[in-house]
Design an enzyme around this catalytic site. Structure first.
Site, PDB file in Angstrom:
ATOM      1  N   LYS A  48     -20.540  42.291 -24.020  1.00 55.29           N
ATOM      2  CA  LYS A  48     -20.349  43.453 -24.647  1.00 55.29           C
ATOM      3  C   LYS A  48     -21.544  43.920 -25.410  1.00 55.29           C
ATOM      4  O   LYS A  48     -21.810  45.271 -25.780  1.00 55.29           O
ATOM      5  CB  LYS A  48     -19.175  43.286 -25.581  1.00 55.29           C
ATOM      6  CG  LYS A  48     -17.847  42.866 -25.241  1.00 55.29           C
ATOM      7  CD  LYS A  48     -17.051  42.685 -26.484  1.00 55.29           C
ATOM      8  CE  LYS A  48     -15.802  41.645 -26.288  1.00 55.29           C
ATOM      9  NZ  LYS A  48     -15.043  41.371 -27.325  1.00 55.29           N
ATOM     10  N   GLY A  49     -22.698  42.938 -25.194  1.00 54.53           N
ATOM     11  CA  GLY A  49     -23.535  43.147 -26.271  1.00 54.53           C
ATOM     12  C   GLY A  49     -24.362  44.328 -26.024  1.00 54.53           C
ATOM     13  O   GLY A  49     -25.066  44.844 -26.864  1.00 54.53           O
TER      14      GLY A  49
ATOM     15  N   ASP B  34     -28.302  42.630 -23.220  1.00 54.43           N
ATOM     16  CA  ASP B  34     -28.690  42.708 -24.446  1.00 54.43           C
ATOM     17  C   ASP B  34     -29.864  41.934 -24.829  1.00 54.43           C
ATOM     18  O   ASP B  34     -31.067  42.467 -25.405  1.00 54.43           O
ATOM     19  CB  ASP B  34     -27.500  42.278 -25.441  1.00 54.43           C
ATOM     20  CG  ASP B  34     -26.943  40.993 -25.301  1.00 54.43           C
ATOM     21  OD1 ASP B  34     -27.381  40.411 -24.110  1.00 54.43           O
ATOM     22  OD2 ASP B  34     -26.173  40.499 -25.763  1.00 54.43           O
TER      23      ASP B  34
ATOM     24  N   ASP C  51     -32.864  35.343 -23.634  1.00 57.73           N
ATOM     25  CA  ASP C  51     -33.154  34.424 -24.776  1.00 57.73           C
ATOM     26  C   ASP C  51     -33.564  33.203 -23.810  1.00 57.73           C
ATOM     27  O   ASP C  51     -34.793  33.119 -23.531  1.00 57.73           O
ATOM     28  CB  ASP C  51     -31.938  34.034 -25.511  1.00 57.73           C
ATOM     29  CG  ASP C  51     -32.206  32.949 -26.512  1.00 57.73           C
ATOM     30  OD1 ASP C  51     -33.215  33.222 -27.184  1.00 57.73           O
ATOM     31  OD2 ASP C  51     -31.181  32.074 -27.032  1.00 57.73           O
TER      32      ASP C  51
ATOM     33  N   LYS D 147     -36.910  37.658 -26.042  1.00 56.11           N
ATOM     34  CA  LYS D 147     -37.383  36.609 -26.774  1.00 56.11           C
ATOM     35  C   LYS D 147     -38.141  35.627 -25.925  1.00 56.11           C
ATOM     36  O   LYS D 147     -37.580  34.737 -25.312  1.00 56.11           O
ATOM     37  CB  LYS D 147     -36.494  35.653 -27.447  1.00 56.11           C
ATOM     38  CG  LYS D 147     -35.650  36.731 -28.624  1.00 56.11           C
ATOM     39  CD  LYS D 147     -34.464  35.571 -29.158  1.00 56.11           C
ATOM     40  CE  LYS D 147     -33.606  36.170 -30.362  1.00 56.11           C
ATOM     41  NZ  LYS D 147     -32.675  35.373 -30.905  1.00 56.11           N
TER      42      LYS D 147
ATOM     43  N   PHE E  85     -31.438  34.758 -35.702  1.00 56.13           N
ATOM     44  CA  PHE E  85     -30.203  35.435 -35.001  1.00 56.13           C
ATOM     45  C   PHE E  85     -30.115  36.917 -35.514  1.00 56.13           C
ATOM     46  O   PHE E  85     -29.968  37.173 -36.554  1.00 56.13           O
ATOM     47  CB  PHE E  85     -28.973  34.541 -35.617  1.00 56.13           C
ATOM     48  CG  PHE E  85     -28.072  34.558 -34.361  1.00 56.13           C
ATOM     49  CD1 PHE E  85     -28.042  34.025 -33.324  1.00 56.13           C
ATOM     50  CD2 PHE E  85     -27.153  35.699 -34.662  1.00 56.13           C
ATOM     51  CE1 PHE E  85     -27.083  34.099 -32.362  1.00 56.13           C
ATOM     52  CE2 PHE E  85     -25.856  35.926 -33.715  1.00 56.13           C
ATOM     53  CZ  PHE E  85     -25.830  35.096 -32.648  1.00 56.13           C
TER      54      PHE E  85
ATOM     55  N   ASP F 194     -23.820  40.810 -31.542  1.00 55.13           N
ATOM     56  CA  ASP F 194     -22.707  40.168 -32.552  1.00 55.13           C
ATOM     57  C   ASP F 194     -23.027  38.948 -33.090  1.00 55.13           C
ATOM     58  O   ASP F 194     -23.883  37.945 -32.327  1.00 55.13           O
ATOM     59  CB  ASP F 194     -21.537  40.004 -31.907  1.00 55.13           C
ATOM     60  CG  ASP F 194     -21.332  39.224 -30.874  1.00 55.13           C
ATOM     61  OD1 ASP F 194     -22.260  39.024 -29.916  1.00 55.13           O
ATOM     62  OD2 ASP F 194     -20.501  38.185 -30.907  1.00 55.13           O
TER      63      ASP F 194
ATOM     64  N   ARG G 144     -21.397  44.390 -34.649  1.00 56.26           N
ATOM     65  CA  ARG G 144     -21.791  45.217 -33.492  1.00 56.26           C
ATOM     66  C   ARG G 144     -22.009  46.868 -33.765  1.00 56.26           C
ATOM     67  O   ARG G 144     -22.870  47.244 -32.969  1.00 56.26           O
ATOM     68  CB  ARG G 144     -20.689  45.115 -32.230  1.00 56.26           C
ATOM     69  CG  ARG G 144     -20.425  43.793 -31.666  1.00 56.26           C
ATOM     70  CD  ARG G 144     -19.799  43.931 -30.162  1.00 56.26           C
ATOM     71  NE  ARG G 144     -19.210  42.746 -29.784  1.00 56.26           N
ATOM     72  CZ  ARG G 144     -19.926  41.956 -29.032  1.00 56.26           C
ATOM     73  NH1 ARG G 144     -21.208  41.967 -28.821  1.00 56.26           N
ATOM     74  NH2 ARG G 144     -19.495  40.686 -28.908  1.00 56.26           N
TER      75      ARG G 144
HETATM   76  P1  IMP Z   1     -29.534  33.461 -22.677  1.00 57.72           P
HETATM   77  O1  IMP Z   1     -28.633  33.001 -21.473  1.00 57.72           O
HETATM   78  O2  IMP Z   1     -29.996  32.230 -23.589  1.00 57.72           O
HETATM   79  O3  IMP Z   1     -30.749  34.340 -22.333  1.00 57.72           O
HETATM   80  O4  IMP Z   1     -28.711  34.155 -23.723  1.00 57.72           O
HETATM   81  C1  IMP Z   1     -28.395  35.327 -23.810  1.00 57.72           C
HETATM   82  C2  IMP Z   1     -27.271  35.988 -24.339  1.00 57.72           C
HETATM   83  O5  IMP Z   1     -26.990  34.967 -25.831  1.00 57.72           O
HETATM   84  C3  IMP Z   1     -27.309  37.149 -24.684  1.00 57.72           C
HETATM   85  O6  IMP Z   1     -26.712  38.180 -23.974  1.00 57.72           O
HETATM   86  C4  IMP Z   1     -26.554  37.219 -26.269  1.00 57.72           C
HETATM   87  O7  IMP Z   1     -25.303  37.513 -25.998  1.00 57.72           O
HETATM   88  C5  IMP Z   1     -26.733  35.828 -26.831  1.00 57.72           C
HETATM   89  N1  IMP Z   1     -27.942  35.811 -27.646  1.00 57.72           N
HETATM   90  C6  IMP Z   1     -28.984  35.148 -27.587  1.00 57.72           C
HETATM   91  N2  IMP Z   1     -29.615  35.222 -28.873  1.00 57.72           N
HETATM   92  C7  IMP Z   1     -28.885  36.240 -29.736  1.00 57.72           C
HETATM   93  C8  IMP Z   1     -29.171  36.635 -31.077  1.00 57.72           C
HETATM   94  O8  IMP Z   1     -30.276  36.417 -31.553  1.00 57.72           O
HETATM   95  N3  IMP Z   1     -28.076  37.473 -31.447  1.00 57.72           N
HETATM   96  C9  IMP Z   1     -26.937  37.580 -30.624  1.00 57.72           C
HETATM   97  N4  IMP Z   1     -26.640  37.212 -29.528  1.00 57.72           N
HETATM   98  C10 IMP Z   1     -27.836  36.500 -28.981  1.00 57.72           C
HETATM   99 MG    MG Z   2     -23.222  37.628 -26.669  1.00 58.58          MG
END
Ligand code: IMP
Ligand code: MG
Length: 181
Positions: free
Chosen positions: A41-42, A98, A101, A129, A154, A161, A167
């Site tokens: 939903k982000g 969204d 990471d 990031k 964060f 969220d 959100r």
């Molecule tokens: P990844 O698979 O580690 O790249 O994670 C991505 C997902 O983790 C994003 O789509 C977000 O939903 C969540 N996420 C990662 N960092 C944050 C943050 O700082 N705030 C909120 N959600 C985050």
């Molecule tokens: Mg998320």
């Protein structure tokens, strides 16, 4: 709860970047029709602002994934739990994410979408990031790159969220990093 959030990107800063990205994306797709796929939903708030900055023929679809991360076992289970019916074959797809990471979610989704044989596939992320990456995957566009030391914070707001909260904030802010997420 809201009083614990410190502003990182203001509403105006976000709007300016979204407008710039809209122009870049529009130019790069020429006059082709785009199939926009938003990651729930982000990305919902970003998605709704961004599509209004892309004056091309486009269709909008949504997909939702879950990730269960078993830190101790070093395992990540990512799966698609919801998707609007999207005929991706032969389409020029723009995936709207969204936050990129570790890159685990994005790389999983890219592999899944490629299986459906789109004509092209590009990614636009609200926040990138790059230093947090565990898998070498990069969005084609990122509205707001966040580097160290902020990358360790964060982020919440503008669709992002923490445990489903925040959100609706019109800006992006940081909260002290939660122990688990
Ligand atoms: P990844 O698979 O580690 O790249 O994670 C991505 C997902 O983790 C994003 O789509 C977000 O939903 C969540 N996420 C990662 N960092 C944050 C943050 O700082 N705030 C909120 N959600 C985050
Ligand atoms: Mg998320």
């Amino acid at each position: 709860m809201r009083d614990q959030v410190s502003v990182l990107f203001t509403e105006e800063q976000i709007a300016r970047r979204v407008a710039e990205l809209g122009e870049e994306i529009t130019a790069s797709f020429g006059n082709r029709e785009i199939c926009v796929l938003g990651l729930m939903k982000g990305s919902l708030v970003f998605l709704s602002d961004l599509i209004r900055r892309i004056p091309l023929d486009l269709t909008v679809h949504l997909v939702r994934v879950t990730s269960q991360r078993e830190q101790a076992a070093g395992r990540v289970l990512t799966e698609i739990v919801y998707s609007t019916s999207v005929p991706l074959e032969g389409k020029d797809v723009l995936l709207v994410d969204d936050i990129v990471d570790t890159g685990i979610t994005l790389s999983y989704l890219l592999a899944h979408i490629h299986e459906h044989a789109p004509a092209s596939l590009r990614v636009c992320a609200l926040v990138d990031k790059p230093e947090a990456r565990k898998i070498d995957v990069h969005p084609d566009w990122a509205a707001l790159p966040v580097h160290e030391p902020q990358a360790d914070r964060f982020l919440v707001g503008y669709g992002l969220d923490w445990m489903e909260h925040f959100r609706g904030l019109p800006f992006i802010g940081t909260i002290p990093r939660p122990a688990a997420r």
